[in-house]
Structure formats: structure tokens, C-alpha cells
Design a protein around this motif. Structure first.
Motif, PDB file in Angstrom:
ATOM      1  N   THR A  83      20.075 -47.377 -10.317  1.00 28.08           N
ATOM      2  CA  THR A  83      21.636 -47.271 -10.053  1.00 28.08           C
ATOM      3  C   THR A  83      22.182 -46.187 -10.793  1.00 28.08           C
ATOM      4  N   ALA A  84      23.590 -46.110 -10.258  1.00 27.79           N
ATOM      5  CA  ALA A  84      24.245 -44.687 -10.937  1.00 27.79           C
ATOM      6  C   ALA A  84      25.192 -45.390 -11.786  1.00 27.79           C
ATOM      7  N   ASP A  85      24.928 -46.696 -12.549  1.00 29.10           N
ATOM      8  CA  ASP A  85      25.977 -47.022 -13.395  1.00 29.10           C
ATOM      9  C   ASP A  85      24.997 -47.903 -14.478  1.00 29.10           C
ATOM     10  N   ALA A  86      23.640 -47.604 -14.402  1.00 28.67           N
ATOM     11  CA  ALA A  86      22.760 -48.234 -15.552  1.00 28.67           C
ATOM     12  C   ALA A  86      23.603 -48.210 -17.064  1.00 28.67           C
ATOM     13  N   LYS A  87      23.428 -49.252 -17.696  1.00 32.30           N
ATOM     14  CA  LYS A  87      24.086 -49.531 -19.070  1.00 32.30           C
ATOM     15  C   LYS A  87      23.128 -49.112 -20.039  1.00 32.30           C
ATOM     16  N   ASP A  88      21.865 -49.431 -19.760  1.00 35.05           N
ATOM     17  CA  ASP A  88      20.901 -49.375 -21.036  1.00 35.05           C
ATOM     18  C   ASP A  88      19.474 -48.487 -20.337  1.00 35.05           C
ATOM     19  N   PRO A  89      20.125 -47.570 -19.576  1.00 40.11           N
ATOM     20  CA  PRO A  89      18.612 -47.012 -18.957  1.00 40.11           C
ATOM     21  C   PRO A  89      17.295 -46.217 -19.769  1.00 40.11           C
ATOM     22  N   LYS A  90      15.980 -46.732 -19.379  1.00 44.78           N
ATOM     23  CA  LYS A  90      15.107 -45.941 -20.050  1.00 44.78           C
ATOM     24  C   LYS A  90      14.871 -44.604 -19.703  1.00 44.78           C
ATOM     25  N   ALA A  91      15.139 -43.962 -18.639  1.00 46.56           N
ATOM     26  CA  ALA A  91      15.232 -42.796 -18.050  1.00 46.56           C
ATOM     27  C   ALA A  91      16.222 -42.326 -17.108  1.00 46.56           C
ATOM     28  N   ILE A  92      16.383 -41.132 -16.848  1.00 53.23           N
ATOM     29  CA  ILE A  92      17.397 -40.638 -15.873  1.00 53.23           C
ATOM     30  C   ILE A  92      16.721 -39.987 -14.718  1.00 53.23           C
ATOM     31  N   ILE A  93      16.995 -40.004 -13.654  1.00 53.74           N
ATOM     32  CA  ILE A  93      16.728 -39.133 -12.594  1.00 53.74           C
ATOM     33  C   ILE A  93      17.773 -38.273 -11.827  1.00 53.74           C
ATOM     34  N   LEU A  94      17.641 -37.132 -11.747  1.00 54.21           N
ATOM     35  CA  LEU A  94      18.888 -36.136 -11.323  1.00 54.21           C
ATOM     36  C   LEU A  94      18.408 -35.039 -10.620  1.00 54.21           C
ATOM     37  N   ARG A  95      19.287 -34.441  -9.780  1.00 53.81           N
ATOM     38  CA  ARG A  95      19.016 -33.074  -8.983  1.00 53.81           C
ATOM     39  C   ARG A  95      19.873 -31.950  -9.765  1.00 53.81           C
ATOM     40  N   SER A  96      21.181 -32.084  -9.374  1.00 50.70           N
ATOM     41  CA  SER A  96      21.962 -30.654  -9.872  1.00 50.70           C
ATOM     42  C   SER A  96      23.058 -31.007 -11.051  1.00 50.70           C
ATOM     43  N   PHE A  97      22.971 -32.367 -11.316  1.00 52.30           N
ATOM     44  CA  PHE A  97      24.144 -32.617 -12.201  1.00 52.30           C
ATOM     45  C   PHE A  97      23.868 -31.905 -13.390  1.00 52.30           C
ATOM     46  N   SER A  98      24.989 -31.321 -14.283  1.00 52.11           N
ATOM     47  CA  SER A  98      24.821 -30.721 -15.392  1.00 52.11           C
ATOM     48  C   SER A  98      25.007 -31.665 -16.648  1.00 52.11           C
ATOM     49  N   MET A  99      24.073 -31.652 -17.584  1.00 50.24           N
ATOM     50  CA  MET A  99      23.700 -32.538 -18.540  1.00 50.24           C
ATOM     51  C   MET A  99      24.115 -31.817 -19.834  1.00 50.24           C
ATOM     52  N   HIS A 100      24.641 -30.808 -19.828  1.00 48.74           N
ATOM     53  CA  HIS A 100      24.936 -30.051 -20.982  1.00 48.74           C
ATOM     54  C   HIS A 100      26.117 -30.604 -21.914  1.00 48.74           C
ATOM     55  N   ASP A 101      27.322 -31.265 -20.998  1.00 50.81           N
ATOM     56  CA  ASP A 101      28.190 -31.933 -21.746  1.00 50.81           C
ATOM     57  C   ASP A 101      28.215 -33.293 -21.652  1.00 50.81           C
ATOM     58  N   TYR A 102      26.977 -33.743 -21.190  1.00 52.42           N
ATOM     59  CA  TYR A 102      26.954 -35.318 -21.132  1.00 52.42           C
ATOM     60  C   TYR A 102      26.456 -36.065 -22.268  1.00 52.42           C
ATOM     61  N   ASN A 103      27.090 -37.235 -22.102  1.00 53.38           N
ATOM     62  CA  ASN A 103      26.747 -38.189 -23.505  1.00 53.38           C
ATOM     63  C   ASN A 103      25.791 -39.069 -22.932  1.00 53.38           C
ATOM     64  N   MET A 104      24.605 -38.817 -23.141  1.00 47.34           N
ATOM     65  CA  MET A 104      23.321 -39.529 -22.714  1.00 47.34           C
ATOM     66  C   MET A 104      23.097 -40.818 -23.459  1.00 47.34           C
ATOM     67  N   PRO A 105      22.645 -41.933 -22.890  1.00 50.09           N
ATOM     68  CA  PRO A 105      22.951 -43.273 -23.429  1.00 50.09           C
ATOM     69  C   PRO A 105      21.427 -43.078 -24.904  1.00 50.09           C
ATOM     70  N   SER A 106      21.228 -43.709 -25.574  1.00 45.47           N
ATOM     71  CA  SER A 106      20.377 -43.373 -26.654  1.00 45.47           C
ATOM     72  C   SER A 106      19.228 -44.144 -26.245  1.00 45.47           C
ATOM     73  N   SER A 107      19.372 -44.924 -25.209  1.00 41.35           N
ATOM     74  CA  SER A 107      18.094 -45.510 -24.840  1.00 41.35           C
ATOM     75  C   SER A 107      17.059 -44.736 -23.782  1.00 41.35           C
ATOM     76  N   VAL A 108      17.731 -43.725 -23.554  1.00 42.45           N
ATOM     77  CA  VAL A 108      16.576 -42.911 -22.508  1.00 42.45           C
ATOM     78  C   VAL A 108      15.319 -42.170 -23.521  1.00 42.45           C
ATOM     79  N   VAL A 109      14.400 -42.315 -22.674  1.00 41.56           N
ATOM     80  CA  VAL A 109      13.407 -41.567 -23.340  1.00 41.56           C
ATOM     81  C   VAL A 109      12.743 -40.421 -22.271  1.00 41.56           C
ATOM     82  N   ALA A 110      13.183 -40.347 -21.266  1.00 41.08           N
ATOM     83  CA  ALA A 110      12.702 -39.449 -20.173  1.00 41.08           C
ATOM     84  C   ALA A 110      13.932 -39.088 -19.223  1.00 41.08           C
ATOM     85  N   VAL A 111      13.723 -37.865 -18.929  1.00 43.59           N
ATOM     86  CA  VAL A 111      14.533 -37.115 -17.723  1.00 43.59           C
ATOM     87  C   VAL A 111      13.671 -36.506 -16.819  1.00 43.59           C
TER      88      VAL A 111
END
Length: 375
Positions: A26-54
Motif C-alpha cells: 500500500t501507499a500508506d503502510a504504517k510499519d513497512p518491512k520494505a519499500i518499493i519505488l521507481r522515481s520517488f526521491s528519498m533524499h529528504d524522506y523520513n523513512m520508517p525505522s521498520s524498513v530493512v530493504a528498499v
């Protein structure tokens, strides 16, 4: 249910891999284990601490802060080769549009007088759009990866000759000239196409000095990265007639509207097939990492694929490459299989266990690790 956060719209085919019975994408996951994306810029993104893979559904990862991800123990994947055919096809178009004044001719016809004599106007005016054929010409390919190889095969079938440069390729089965000196490509080519990433070594590699080595009337194609070409130098070379055409799908303010430069709105991988291929590859890589800890096509961690031989698996990422393997071996007493791999200053250890890991041992390993997972 494992949550996956999507930061861009992704092909629905990911759900064939990350199936709805185990994964929620989903686009609004609250506790994601991973992120999948295309062109979204993550440089200023506040990534959830639960993420282990992008996972980036594409080859380039300049929209992801790789160093920061590494220090957080987050594995970053890309999908090299998944969009190669789409880019190859656009290169063929670029070769033709750089040669035949097709672009200019199409624009001209849109302004013809609709007075019943369009055919006469066409026959009278078409001489202004005479071009040249690519048959028998030499294409220089800089970068002989997945895309470069497909391009080479395609243009050989169209009757072109090929000279290629890639510092990481020392031999090839292709019927081409492979050179270890990039200046040979510049000097011998009627057309040059770029298929390399933007690195300190490749940025601005097409500049006044390299252009000076090229044939008069050379045509340059850049569907890779805009930073590879010095904009001021390419514009001057076109004004001087040294470069006949520059075709790129990476437009910017400096080159828009310049005669002799054809800009395409970054369409290299913009096909339904390429988007599906990238999404499926990204999903497969995430699934294997999340379920088994295996790493393939990571841009920041070493490749390591190991068949499971135990009931539990401990996966450790550490920048203590000298000691982490021995610490894992000493801390876990029920190991039935252990493997490791390094990349730069990162070590990855996979340990299979016959029974669940002792919590105290895991906490001890964490002291020297960027990330520890028990699967």
C-alpha cells in the motif's frame, strides 16, 4: 501480514510474487518491512525505522541515499537489465531521428496549408529534410552492459559496424571491435551512444576535449544520464557543426529549444513491458531477502544466496569485516551452516540454525552489527 510501502505506482504484477495472503502493498503502510519505488526521491524522506530493504524498480538509484541506507543496515536493490529492451528500442529510434530529419519533417508538415495541395507542398519541400542512412556506418558504444549488448546486436542486424568500450569487459562473443581505449570510440565512430552510470569518472566525459577527437558531423545519443555530457560544450560543438545532432531523453533548461538537439521526455524505460519486468524483478528480490535473507542485485551489500539447511536463519550485516564472522560463529551454538560475503567495508553473514537462536546471543551480535534478523 508483512507490510510493503510503495512510494510510486507499481505494476500490479508484484502481487503475483508478494502475494496478498502474506503481503500488504500500500501507499500508506504504517510499519513497512520494505519499500518499493521507481522515481520517488528519498533524499529528504523520513523513512520508517521498520524498513530493512528498499527496491528500486529500475536500474538507476540516484534518487536513493545509498550511504545513509547502508549505515542503517538497509539493503538497497535495483533491477539491472529489466528495462534493457525498452531502452534498446529507443536507441534505434534515436539513431534514425538523428540521421533522417524525421523530427523536423514532422513539425514542418503540421504547418502545411490545407488547400487541397498538400501533396504538391510535400514534394516541393521535402528536399530540405534529406538525411543519411545508418547502414555501413560505425556506432560507438560506451558501456557494454545489458543495454549496450542488445544495442550492438540490433545495429549489427541493421548493417552497422560497432566499436565498443567498457573497462569491465575484456572479451565478447559479439561481432564487434572491443577496445580498451575510449579514444578509439571517439575517433572511429559516426554515431556514439552512452550506456554508463554517472560517476566521478564518467560525468562530463563528453566535453570539448573528447569531442575534438571525434569525426566531423558525429551524432551523439545519450539515454543514460544527463551528467555524462557537458551542456555548454555540446551546444558549442553543434554551433560549430562538429556535432551534427545530439539526441537525449534527459532534457534540462540548458538544452531545450537548441537547434540540433532533440530532447525526449525520459522515455527510455517507459513501456508497459519494462515497467512490469522491473516490478517483477524487484518483487522477487524483496521476497527472497525478506523470507530467506538472500541478496541479489543489491547496490550496497554483497551478493549472497544460500539454500536453507536449518529451521532458523540469522542474517547479519556489519562493517566489522574482520571480526563479525568469528563472533557469529562463537555466539550461536546450534549452527548447521554458515556463509559470508564482503563488499567494500561491509560483511554479510548468513547462519542456519537447528533451533531458535538464544536471545542473549543475538543481542551480543547486535553490538557489532548494522542489522541482525532472525528468520
Amino acid at each position: 501480514m508483512v507490510e510493503i510501502l510503495k512510494l510510486n505506482e507499481i505494476s500490479n504484477m508484484v502481487s503475483n510474487i508478494l502475494t496478498p495472503d502474506k503481503y500488504s502493498i500500500t501507499a500508506d503502510a504504517k510499519d513497512p518491512k520494505a519499500i518499493i519505488l521507481r522515481s520517488f526521491s528519498m533524499h529528504d524522506y523520513n523513512m520508517p525505522s521498520s524498513v530493512v530493504a528498499v527496491a528500486r524498480a529500475g536500474a538507476g538509484v540516484n534518487n536513493i541515499p545509498i550511504d545513509a541506507m547502508t549505515q542503517k543496515g538497509v539493503c538497497v536493490f535495483n533491477t539491472p537489465g529489466a528495462n534493457a529492451n525498452a531502452v534498446k528500442e529507443l536507441v534505434i529510434f534515436a539513431l534514425l531521428v538523428a540521421s533522417r530529419k524525421i523530427y523536423e519533417g514532422i513539425n514542418w508538415t503540421q504547418n502545411l496549408d490545407k488547400d487541397g495541395a498538400v501533396a504538391k507542398q510535400v514534394e516541393k519541400g521535402k528536399k530540405a529534410f534529406v538525411g543519411q542512412e545508418i547502414f555501413g556506418k560505425t556506432l560507438g558504444i560506451v558501456g557494454l552492459g545489458a543495454i549496450g549488448k542488445l544495442v550492438a546486436n540490433a545495429v549489427l542486424a541493421l548493417g552497422m559496424k560497432v566499436i565498443a568500450y567498457d573497462p569491465f569487459v575484456t572479451s565478447t562473443d559479439l561481432a564487434i571491435e572491443l577496445t580498451s581505449n575510449i579514444n578509439d570510440v571517439y575517433a572511429k565512430s559516426d554515431y556514439i551512444t552512452l550506456h554508463v552510470p554517472a560517476t566521478p569518472q564518467t560525468k562530463n566525459s563528453i566535453n570539448k576535449d573528447s569531442i575534438a577527437l571525434m569525426k566531423d558531423g558525429v551524432r551523439i545519443i545519450n539515454l543514460a544520464r544527463g551528467e555524462l555530457v557537458n551542456n555548454d560544450d555540446i551546444k558549442q560543438a553543434i554551433a560549430d557543426k562538429k556535432v551534427a545532432k545530439y539526441v537525449t531523453d534527459l532534457p534540462n533548461d540548458d538544452i531545450l529549444g537548441v537547434e540540433g538537439i532533440i530532447t525526449i521526455p525520459h522515455l527510455g524505460a517507459s513501456t508497459a513491458e519494462a515497467e512490469d519486468n522491473c516490478a517483477v524483478m524487484a518483487a522477487n528480490q524483496l521476497k527472497d531477502f525478506l523470507e530467506n535473507g538472500n541478496i541479489v542485485n543489491s547496490v550496497n551489500f554483497p551478493k549472497l544466496q544460500v539454500e536453507r539447511v536449518g529451521n532458523y536463519r540469522v542474517c547479519v550485516i556489519s562493517n566489522d569485516i574482520e571480526n563479525i564472522l568469528s563472533k557469529v560463529s562463537a555466539s550461536l551454538k546450534n549452527i548447521v551452516g554458515i556463509s559470508s560475503a564482503t563488499r567494500g567495508n561491509i560483511c554479510y553473514v548468513i547462519a542456519d540454525l537447528s533451533s531458535n537462536a538464544d536471545a542473549t546471543a543475538i543481542e551480543s551480535i547486535k553490538e557489532d552489527a548494522l542489522s541482525v534478523r532472525v528468520l
